[in-house]
Design a protein around this motif. Structure first.
Motif, PDB file in Angstrom:
ATOM      1  N   LYS A   3      40.424 -15.720  -6.587  1.00  0.00           N
ATOM      2  CA  LYS A   3      39.035 -15.570  -7.011  1.00  0.00           C
ATOM      3  C   LYS A   3      38.348 -16.926  -6.945  1.00  0.00           C
ATOM      4  N   ASN A   4      37.081 -16.912  -6.535  1.00  0.00           N
ATOM      5  CA  ASN A   4      36.286 -18.136  -6.426  1.00  0.00           C
ATOM      6  C   ASN A   4      35.432 -18.318  -7.670  1.00  0.00           C
ATOM      7  N   ILE A   5      35.613 -19.462  -8.320  1.00  0.00           N
ATOM      8  CA  ILE A   5      34.887 -19.758  -9.556  1.00  0.00           C
ATOM      9  C   ILE A   5      34.021 -20.987  -9.343  1.00  0.00           C
ATOM     10  N   LEU A   6      32.777 -20.911  -9.828  1.00  0.00           N
ATOM     11  CA  LEU A   6      31.868 -22.048  -9.801  1.00  0.00           C
ATOM     12  C   LEU A   6      31.793 -22.633 -11.203  1.00  0.00           C
ATOM     13  N   ILE A   7      32.104 -23.934 -11.303  1.00  0.00           N
ATOM     14  CA  ILE A   7      32.003 -24.662 -12.567  1.00  0.00           C
ATOM     15  C   ILE A   7      30.739 -25.510 -12.495  1.00  0.00           C
ATOM     16  N   ILE A  29      38.253 -23.263  -6.872  1.00  0.00           N
ATOM     17  CA  ILE A  29      37.186 -23.861  -7.672  1.00  0.00           C
ATOM     18  C   ILE A  29      36.181 -24.620  -6.809  1.00  0.00           C
ATOM     19  N   THR A  30      34.905 -24.410  -7.134  1.00  0.00           N
ATOM     20  CA  THR A  30      33.825 -25.227  -6.599  1.00  0.00           C
ATOM     21  C   THR A  30      33.113 -25.784  -7.827  1.00  0.00           C
ATOM     22  N   ALA A  31      32.699 -27.054  -7.773  1.00  0.00           N
ATOM     23  CA  ALA A  31      32.039 -27.666  -8.922  1.00  0.00           C
ATOM     24  C   ALA A  31      30.646 -28.149  -8.548  1.00  0.00           C
ATOM     25  N   ALA A  32      29.717 -28.018  -9.501  1.00  0.00           N
ATOM     26  CA  ALA A  32      28.351 -28.518  -9.338  1.00  0.00           C
ATOM     27  C   ALA A  32      28.015 -29.355 -10.562  1.00  0.00           C
ATOM     28  N   LYS A  33      27.218 -30.409 -10.357  1.00  0.00           N
ATOM     29  CA  LYS A  33      26.926 -31.325 -11.458  1.00  0.00           C
ATOM     30  C   LYS A  33      25.723 -30.929 -12.308  1.00  0.00           C
ATOM     31  N   PHE A  49      32.802 -15.659 -10.321  1.00  0.00           N
ATOM     32  CA  PHE A  49      32.616 -16.009 -11.729  1.00  0.00           C
ATOM     33  C   PHE A  49      31.920 -17.359 -11.776  1.00  0.00           C
ATOM     34  N   VAL A  50      30.934 -17.495 -12.674  1.00  0.00           N
ATOM     35  CA  VAL A  50      30.243 -18.770 -12.866  1.00  0.00           C
ATOM     36  C   VAL A  50      30.437 -19.208 -14.320  1.00  0.00           C
ATOM     37  N   VAL A  77      27.688 -10.486 -11.436  1.00  0.00           N
ATOM     38  CA  VAL A  77      28.717 -11.532 -11.467  1.00  0.00           C
ATOM     39  C   VAL A  77      28.820 -12.057 -12.905  1.00  0.00           C
ATOM     40  N   PRO A  78      30.049 -12.157 -13.453  1.00  0.00           N
ATOM     41  CA  PRO A  78      30.169 -12.690 -14.812  1.00  0.00           C
ATOM     42  C   PRO A  78      29.747 -14.157 -14.871  1.00  0.00           C
ATOM     43  N   ILE A  79      28.922 -14.478 -15.872  1.00  0.00           N
ATOM     44  CA  ILE A  79      28.480 -15.854 -16.103  1.00  0.00           C
ATOM     45  C   ILE A  79      28.754 -16.179 -17.575  1.00  0.00           C
ATOM     46  N   VAL A  80      29.609 -17.174 -17.795  1.00  0.00           N
ATOM     47  CA  VAL A  80      29.952 -17.588 -19.153  1.00  0.00           C
ATOM     48  C   VAL A  80      29.430 -19.005 -19.382  1.00  0.00           C
ATOM     49  N   VAL A  81      28.836 -19.218 -20.557  1.00  0.00           N
ATOM     50  CA  VAL A  81      28.322 -20.534 -20.930  1.00  0.00           C
ATOM     51  C   VAL A  81      29.417 -21.281 -21.686  1.00  0.00           C
ATOM     52  N   LEU A  82      29.705 -22.513 -21.249  1.00  0.00           N
ATOM     53  CA  LEU A  82      30.671 -23.394 -21.917  1.00  0.00           C
ATOM     54  C   LEU A  82      29.883 -24.609 -22.379  1.00  0.00           C
TER      55      LEU A  82
END
Length: 121
Positions: A3-7, A29-33, A49-50, A77-82
């Motif tokens: 699964k591809n997750i965007l952080i 994993i793909t990451a964005a600032k 997932f984001v 698409v599931p989006i969870v806030v951390l």
């Protein structure tokens, strides 16, 4: 298939900790600032997932969620806030924007993996 997750987080150390945790479970994993970079990535690729921070420069998490929910490909698409934000009012704003869930920093790696597994199945 992985699964591809965007952080999305403006803190490089948080991105790294989250990435190491999720990669250990086999996720791609793909990451964005920040939210703006994440939104641009999401216009050309669909993630499974984001996971996004709330307080970031250029575009915050709630604005990102609203923007993604406006794209047809991200309606479910599931989006969870951390985030460090833990108030009920902020969580309510997150739900109203379309967030699937909410996690408070500092995060427990086992709990993060549990949430990822739950929203991706």
């Amino acid at each position: 298939m992985a699964k591809n997750i965007l952080i999305v987080d403006d803190s490089a150390s948080v991105r790294q900790m989250v990435e190491v945790t999720l990669k250990s479970a086999g996720y791609q994993i793909t990451a964005a600032k920040d939210g703006q970079e994440a939104y641009e990535l999401c216009q050309s690729k669909i993630f499974d997932f984001v996971l996004t921070d709330q307080n970031m420069p250029r575009m915050d998490g709630l604005t990102l969620i609203k923007s993604l929910r406006g794209l047809g490909s991200y309606r479910s698409v599931p989006i969870v806030v951390l985030t460090t934000e833990a108030s009920d009012a902020m969580k309510a704003q997150g739900r109203a924007a379309g967030a699937t869930g909410w996690m408070v920093k500092p995060f427990d790696p086992a709990k993060l993996l549990q949430i990822a597994a739950k929203v991706l199945n």
